[in-house]
Design an enzyme around this catalytic site. Structure first.
Site, mmCIF file in Angstrom:
data_model
loop_
_atom_site.group_PDB
_atom_site.id
_atom_site.type_symbol
_atom_site.label_atom_id
_atom_site.label_comp_id
_atom_site.label_asym_id
_atom_site.label_seq_id
_atom_site.Cartn_x
_atom_site.Cartn_y
_atom_site.Cartn_z
ATOM 1 N N ASP A 1 11.110 -13.812 3.522
ATOM 2 C CA ASP A 1 12.328 -14.624 3.431
ATOM 3 C C ASP A 1 12.849 -14.760 2.005
ATOM 4 O O ASP A 1 13.183 -15.867 1.556
ATOM 5 C CB ASP A 1 12.088 -16.021 4.027
ATOM 6 C CG ASP A 1 11.962 -15.967 5.534
ATOM 7 O OD1 ASP A 1 12.729 -15.215 6.162
ATOM 8 O OD2 ASP A 1 11.082 -16.655 6.082
ATOM 9 N N LYS B 1 14.554 0.156 -5.889
ATOM 10 C CA LYS B 1 13.396 0.576 -6.688
ATOM 11 C C LYS B 1 13.858 1.586 -7.724
ATOM 12 O O LYS B 1 14.855 2.281 -7.514
ATOM 13 C CB LYS B 1 12.336 1.223 -5.803
ATOM 14 C CG LYS B 1 10.960 1.217 -6.413
ATOM 15 C CD LYS B 1 10.288 -0.127 -6.244
ATOM 16 C CE LYS B 1 8.901 -0.161 -6.840
ATOM 17 N NZ LYS B 1 8.206 -1.388 -6.434
HETATM 18 P P1 NAD Z 1 -0.538 -0.955 -13.234
HETATM 19 O O1 NAD Z 1 -0.008 0.252 -13.876
HETATM 20 O O2 NAD Z 1 -0.596 -2.235 -13.993
HETATM 21 O O3 NAD Z 1 -2.020 -0.705 -12.685
HETATM 22 C C1 NAD Z 1 -2.404 0.381 -11.915
HETATM 23 C C2 NAD Z 1 -3.895 0.583 -12.169
HETATM 24 O O4 NAD Z 1 -4.394 1.580 -11.289
HETATM 25 C C3 NAD Z 1 -4.184 1.047 -13.587
HETATM 26 O O5 NAD Z 1 -5.293 0.326 -14.088
HETATM 27 C C4 NAD Z 1 -4.501 2.530 -13.409
HETATM 28 O O6 NAD Z 1 -5.399 3.012 -14.392
HETATM 29 C C5 NAD Z 1 -5.116 2.546 -12.032
HETATM 30 N N1 NAD Z 1 -4.979 3.822 -11.351
HETATM 31 C C6 NAD Z 1 -3.903 4.643 -11.324
HETATM 32 N N2 NAD Z 1 -4.156 5.718 -10.575
HETATM 33 C C7 NAD Z 1 -5.398 5.569 -10.100
HETATM 34 C C8 NAD Z 1 -6.230 6.336 -9.260
HETATM 35 N N3 NAD Z 1 -5.820 7.490 -8.748
HETATM 36 N N4 NAD Z 1 -7.462 5.867 -8.968
HETATM 37 C C9 NAD Z 1 -7.885 4.697 -9.480
HETATM 38 N N5 NAD Z 1 -7.148 3.921 -10.280
HETATM 39 C C10 NAD Z 1 -5.930 4.348 -10.593
HETATM 40 O O7 NAD Z 1 0.301 -1.116 -11.882
HETATM 41 P P2 NAD Z 1 0.476 -2.414 -11.001
HETATM 42 O O8 NAD Z 1 1.714 -3.096 -11.424
HETATM 43 O O9 NAD Z 1 -0.812 -3.164 -10.928
HETATM 44 O O10 NAD Z 1 0.817 -1.737 -9.588
HETATM 45 C C11 NAD Z 1 -0.216 -1.256 -8.742
HETATM 46 C C12 NAD Z 1 0.353 -1.054 -7.340
HETATM 47 O O11 NAD Z 1 0.877 -2.302 -6.872
HETATM 48 C C13 NAD Z 1 1.521 -0.059 -7.247
HETATM 49 O O12 NAD Z 1 1.458 0.571 -5.976
HETATM 50 C C14 NAD Z 1 2.745 -0.956 -7.304
HETATM 51 O O13 NAD Z 1 3.876 -0.357 -6.710
HETATM 52 C C15 NAD Z 1 2.250 -2.147 -6.518
HETATM 53 N N6 NAD Z 1 2.966 -3.395 -6.775
HETATM 54 C C16 NAD Z 1 3.050 -3.922 -8.023
HETATM 55 C C17 NAD Z 1 3.708 -5.129 -8.226
HETATM 56 C C18 NAD Z 1 3.764 -5.817 -9.568
HETATM 57 O O14 NAD Z 1 4.243 -6.979 -9.631
HETATM 58 N N7 NAD Z 1 3.286 -5.227 -10.628
HETATM 59 C C19 NAD Z 1 4.345 -5.770 -7.148
HETATM 60 C C20 NAD Z 1 4.244 -5.199 -5.874
HETATM 61 C C21 NAD Z 1 3.545 -4.020 -5.707
#
Ligand code: NAD
Length: 475
Positions: free
Chosen positions: A103, A110
């Protein structure tokens, strides 16, 4: 996204559309409206030159608006060495469903920039980010009223501050310029609690799941979150905050952390804060003294555990490893970590999945609070905090007068307290995650054709989107 379903390779956006189709098939929706909901409204691709170390480099980025039935359209911007148009469109569509589930009155959007941020200096990154932001502003894909980015993989407060400043210089007359992006530093119009919001929202989702004894039993888990053995993939923004809370507040054992360079395990549980400090210092999980390291990160996903939290990126559980996953509950903290084909396998194996569009919606929820704060130009709690404290003090005095006894210390503390911005943000986030879970559960219980939380979450979202399309009309 390299996964197969009926021998056909599905892209990320096809995978998301298949999931939406599954939900639409249990609803009686006009096919035209179904097509309108799934269609991606618009996507721009920009290529721009930036001078780095005296040489011109050309960068490419995308911003996609999946839906604008509500404005602004909302969604993160990721900076990553692998980004493409399909991925950005898939993530934009997930944002549409996500906002509807929790909501949040926004459309879905994106963005992505093809770059490996680790190869550039801070100054270079600033130049590149500002230039990308300028492209988006000029082409109508960035403004407080129509399209509001936020952090995602590879971006954070720093990039959001640069984007805000770029927009402000292009539109100094816009009194609401701070609302052009969320996830800003608090001293530049951000809101307290945004950085940790997605990870905290993940934990609020897990806590709500464990409050529902029937769901816990159906997943084959013992009651109570305390003591649960958890594997986390990705200790970035989302994974770190989620794992830290589970470790420090919920008494869980994080028995493995998978990162880019491998996996560390400790059967007695890893201290998340210590792991983070080790990564900050050494740029790797390798060598962490209180855990066993292996380079085979993929095998980490197959460790036996109660809860598996993929929090890194999409397509981590595919048809190739879905049969080997040994957990009872998957919490999709990342976007799209389980492919459509893997989802099918896991469902048939009886593994419960809490889906991404619900689980990681804490980020956009608190982004919504930040945007509202920016438009109202005042911090939440600023007007009422002291007033609430005064009323609390009067209540304590009244109780003491009526009973002739002195109020105990905890009563004084609890009653003579006015909520500050962080309290209000956490309360709003918790409320959102609990309510949304109950909405999903209601459709799950009511409709016998629904056998999983993902379909339930899409049904919740699609019902709201259909209503919105019918109310507005299609022109
Ligand atoms: P980030 O870049 O801060 O962290 C990602 C982490 O994953 C890093 O530590 C990286 O080293 C690790 N990583 C990358 N590839 C990897 C692999 N193949 N195996 C293991 N570790 C790996 O990103 P984030 O902001 O934490 O986002 C992570 C996920 O969450 C993404 O799918 C993103 O779309 C989603 N997401 C993020 C947010 C946000 O507020 N940041 C919100 C909603 C969804």
């Amino acid at each position: 996204m390299g996964d197969n379903n009926n021998n056909k390779t599905l892209s990320f956006s096809e995978s998301v559309n298949f999931m939406a189709d599954r939900a639409m098939s249990v609803l009686d929706i006009d096919p035209g409206i179904a097509a309108a909901i799934k269609a991606c409204n618009s996507t721009i691709k920009v290529s721009f030159p930036v001078e780095i170390n005296g040489k011109i480099e050309v960068f490419t980025g995308w911003r996609s608006v999946h839906s604008d039935h509500r404005l602004p359209a909302k969604g993160g911007i990721r900076f990553a060495p692998i980004v493409n148009e399909d991925e950005v469109e898939a993530l934009a569509s997930l944002m549409t469903y996500k906002c509807a589930i929790v909501d949040v009155p926004f459309g879905g959007s994106k963005g992505g920039l093809l770059i490996d941020p680790s190869k550039y200096t801070r100054e270079d990154m600033q130049k590149i980010t500002r230039r990308f932001a300028r492209e988006l502003v000029r082409k109508g894909f960035l403004s407080p009223a129509t399209n509001v980015p936020a952090p995602d993989m590879g971006t954070g407060e720093r990039e959001m501050a640069w984007i805000t400043d770029t927009y402000k210089h292009l539109h100094p007359e816009d009194i609401n310029y701070l609302g052009c992006v969320t996830g800003k530093p608090v001293r530049h119009g951000g809101i307290r609690g945004r950085t940790e919001a997605t990870g905290r929202g993940v934990v609020y989702a897990i806590r709500e799941f464990f409050r529902n004894a029937d769901d816990v039993e159906n997943a084959g888990l013992k009651p109570g979150l305390g003591g649960k053995r958890i594997v986390v993939q990705g200790l970035g923004n989302v994974g770190f905050h989620a794992a830290k809370l589970l470790d420090e507040e919920d008494d869980c054992k994080i028995i493995a952390i998978i990162e880019r360079d491998g996996v560390i395990t400790n059967d007695d549980g890893l201290c998340i804060q210590d792991v983070r400090m080790h990564i900050n210092e050494h740029k790797t999980i390798k060598g962490f003294p209180d855990g066993k390291f292996s380079e085979d990160g993929a095998a980490g996903l197959e460790i036996e555990c109660d809860i598996l939290i993929p929090a890194a990126m999409e397509a981590q559980i595919t048809k190739d490893n879905a049969e080997n996953i040994k957990t009872k509950l998957i919490i999709e903290a990342a976007n799209g970590p389980v492919t459509f084909a893997a989802d099918d396998i896991l469902r048939h194996r009886g593994i419960t999945i809490l889906p991404d569009a619900y689980v990681n919606a804490g980020g956009v929820t608190v982004s919504y609070f930040e945007w509202v704060r920016n438009l109202s130009h005042i911090r939440f709690g600023r007007m009422e905090r002291r007033h609430d404290e005064m009323r609390g003090a009067h209540m304590v005095q009244a109780l003491e007068t009526m009973t002739g006894k002195q109020a105990e210390e905890w009563m004084q503390k609890e009653l003579v307290y006015g909520a500050d911005e962080l309290d209000l943000v956490r309360s709003g986030l918790d409320d959102t995650m609990r309510n949304s879970y109950q909405q999903m559960k209601e459709v799950y219980n009511e409709n016998k054709k629904i056998t999983d939380f993902r379909t339930a979450s899409y049904v919740v979202a699609i019902n709201k989107l259909v209503r919105s399309y019918i109310d507005i009309g299609v022109y």
